[in-house]
Design an enzyme around this catalytic site. Structure first.
Site, PDB file in Angstrom:
ATOM      1  N   ARG A 137       8.457  88.764 -20.028  1.00  0.00           N
ATOM      2  CA  ARG A 137       9.485  87.682 -19.519  1.00  0.00           C
ATOM      3  C   ARG A 137      10.697  88.560 -19.033  1.00  0.00           C
ATOM      4  O   ARG A 137      10.684  89.751 -18.747  1.00  0.00           O
ATOM      5  CB  ARG A 137      10.263  87.176 -21.048  1.00  0.00           C
ATOM      6  N   ARG A 151      26.623  94.100 -24.261  1.00  0.00           N
ATOM      7  CA  ARG A 151      26.695  92.631 -24.622  1.00  0.00           C
ATOM      8  C   ARG A 151      27.756  92.248 -25.543  1.00  0.00           C
ATOM      9  O   ARG A 151      27.848  92.752 -26.322  1.00  0.00           O
ATOM     10  CB  ARG A 151      25.273  92.247 -25.436  1.00  0.00           C
TER      11      ARG A 151
END
Ligand code: MV4
Length: 449
Positions: free
Chosen positions: A291, A337
């Site tokens: 992915r 993040r």
């Protein structure tokens, strides 16, 4: 090329995919749950369809609703993003059955890499170095004990259907092994419906190095360097960077070429990430992700490639954008993040963003779908956005990251920004001297070893 892409995801990655579609002149369909009606990608998409109530299983994982949304809007392709259905081989097959394109790898490759035992066997067959261990699944009996002794303790028991740290048990001695095997098998059965487990030599303080690959599905494949994702907490990546401060050019070329050749042999289609543990100068394959990953911007910043745009082009039958010789790694990039969590307890802190000021300037990128007044819902992951920084060198990148973190304002919710402001000033981080357990030891107040 596709005419209309349905984006089967939410948050920052949905916006990221929408941007690539717009740049390619492809119409966009956003899907959303009732909790995401005010999401930015919904506002910016050409069309939007509500696919259900907040729980993911009733909305973003609701395959009949997603198919209906394609039918209603006339979308001819679906981009799954990451998470949700992005590595669901059955979903890819169902789309094909409905004459819809799945923007991702071939279903067989998704399925193959989803089984960690088959993935490892395939890697080994293709010449990729793997962690020493059992040759396939083991039963909790003498067989396992003999294998463990041949590997040497400590050993790690891993679930075939696991991945991402789920279903792993360490056994330091023979006495530990029997319990570790039955515990791991029981947990794997409960969590994944598959009790198969395998053994590996437990690497004590490795780094987590992942190689980005791009394949055209016809035997062409290139690698785009590595990302160092060792700074993780409870298997959640916190800080990713590329190139890795621990890898030299010769090692990069060696492992990159091995991986690219393997992807050529597989006739791999699309983007993929081959995950390694790296210890004492050696790479050990652990998993492959089929992915686009959260941390893909790090690679974009150092190669200049738009990975999502290339992913769409290749899914539509396009060629690779570069030959391997044309791939250049320029400078250094770090991604943080930023989560809506308490920076000490990491307790989720959803709610309304009262003040939002993203940093800017040369080499500073924010991939986020939040805005002032946006309410972060409690139903999904707690990502506020990814702060990605690029510099000519790692030192310049750290200096810029420090400035960007100090400039960034998010009020109304708690965020992990204070953690990054501390990490970017921490000597071991500045030296790039860390491993996969370093962050948890640092957060526990220990002097990381
Ligand atoms: C390992 C390992 C040590 N030795 N395998 C964790 C999730 C999945 N990617 C595999 N993982 C590990 N496999 C062997 N043989 C240590 C880990 C691991 C880890 C790996 C990468 C990044 C963070 C980690 C945190 C804990 C354990």
């Amino acid at each position: 090329m596709f005419d209309k892409i349905l984006i089967a995801n939410r948050g920052e990655i949905a916006l990221r995919i929408l941007r690539a579609c717009k740049e390619l002149g492809i119409a966009t369909v956003a899907v959303h749950s009732t909790a995401d009606a005010d999401a930015m990608h919904v506002r910016l998409a050409d069309e939007s369809v509500c696919v259900g109530p907040p729980p993911s299983k009733d909305s973003y994982l609701n395959v009949p609703a997603l198919l209906a949304a394609c039918e209603i809007t006339g979308a001819d392709a679906v981009h799954p993003g990451y998470g949700f259905l992005s590595e669901n081989a059955r979903f890819a097959e169902i789309l094909a059955d409905h004459n819809l394109h799945f923007i991702g790898p071939k279903a067989d490759h998704i399925r193959l890499m989803g089984d960690k035992i088959e993935a490892k066997k395939t890697a080994k067959k293709l010449g990729i170095p793997v962690v020493p261990g059992s040759d396939g699944a083991v039963a909790p009996d003498q067989d396992a004990m003999a294998i463990a002794k041949s590997i040497g303790f400590p050993v790690l028991v891993k679930a075939a259907a696991g991945g991402g740290g789920r279903g792993m048990k360490v056994a330091h001695t023979e006495a530990d092994l029997a319990l570790a095997l039955t515990t791991a098998a029981n947990e794997a059965k409960a969590a994944f419906g598959d009790a198969s487990v395998y053994l590996e030599k437990y690497l004590q303080k490795p780094r987590h190095i992942e190689i980005q690959v791009l394949g055209d599905g016809r035997g062409g494949a290139i690698h785009l360097g590595e990302r160092d994702c060792s700074l993780q907490r409870r298997h959640q990546k916190v800080w990713e960077e590329g190139p890795s401060p621990a890898i030299d050019a010769a090692s990069r070329a060696r492992i990159g070429s091995t991986v690219a050749k393997a992807m050529q042999q597989m006739k791999y289609l699309g983007v993929g990430t081959v995950e390694f543990l790296y210890e004492d100068g050696e790479f050990y394959f652990i998993e492959m992700n089929t992915r686009i990953q959260v941390e893909h911007p790090v690679t974009e910043m150092i190669t200049g490639l738009d990975l999502v745009l290339e992913q769409i082009r290749i899914a539509a039958g396009g060629d690779l954008p570069l030959t391997q010789d044309e791939v250049t790694i320029t400078g250094h990039s770090i991604e943080c993040r930023v989560n809506a969590e308490n920076p000490v307890t990491f307790r989720p802190s959803p709610g309304k963003i009262l003040q939002y000021h993203p940093p800017g300037g040369l080499g500073v990128r924010i991939d986020s779908a939040v805005y002032q007044g946006y309410v972060i819902p409690p139903y999904y992951d707690s990502l506020v956005g990814k702060l990605i920084v690029h510099g000519k060198t790692r030192a310049e990148c750290l200096m810029r990251l420090r400035r960007a973190l100090d400039e960034m304002v998010v009020e109304g919710i708690e965020t992990t920004l204070p953690l990054f402001r501390a990490l970017v000033r921490e000597p071991a981080i500045i030296d790039g001297d860390y491993h996969i357990h370093w962050l948890e030891q640092y957060l526990a107040g220990q002097q990381p070893g």
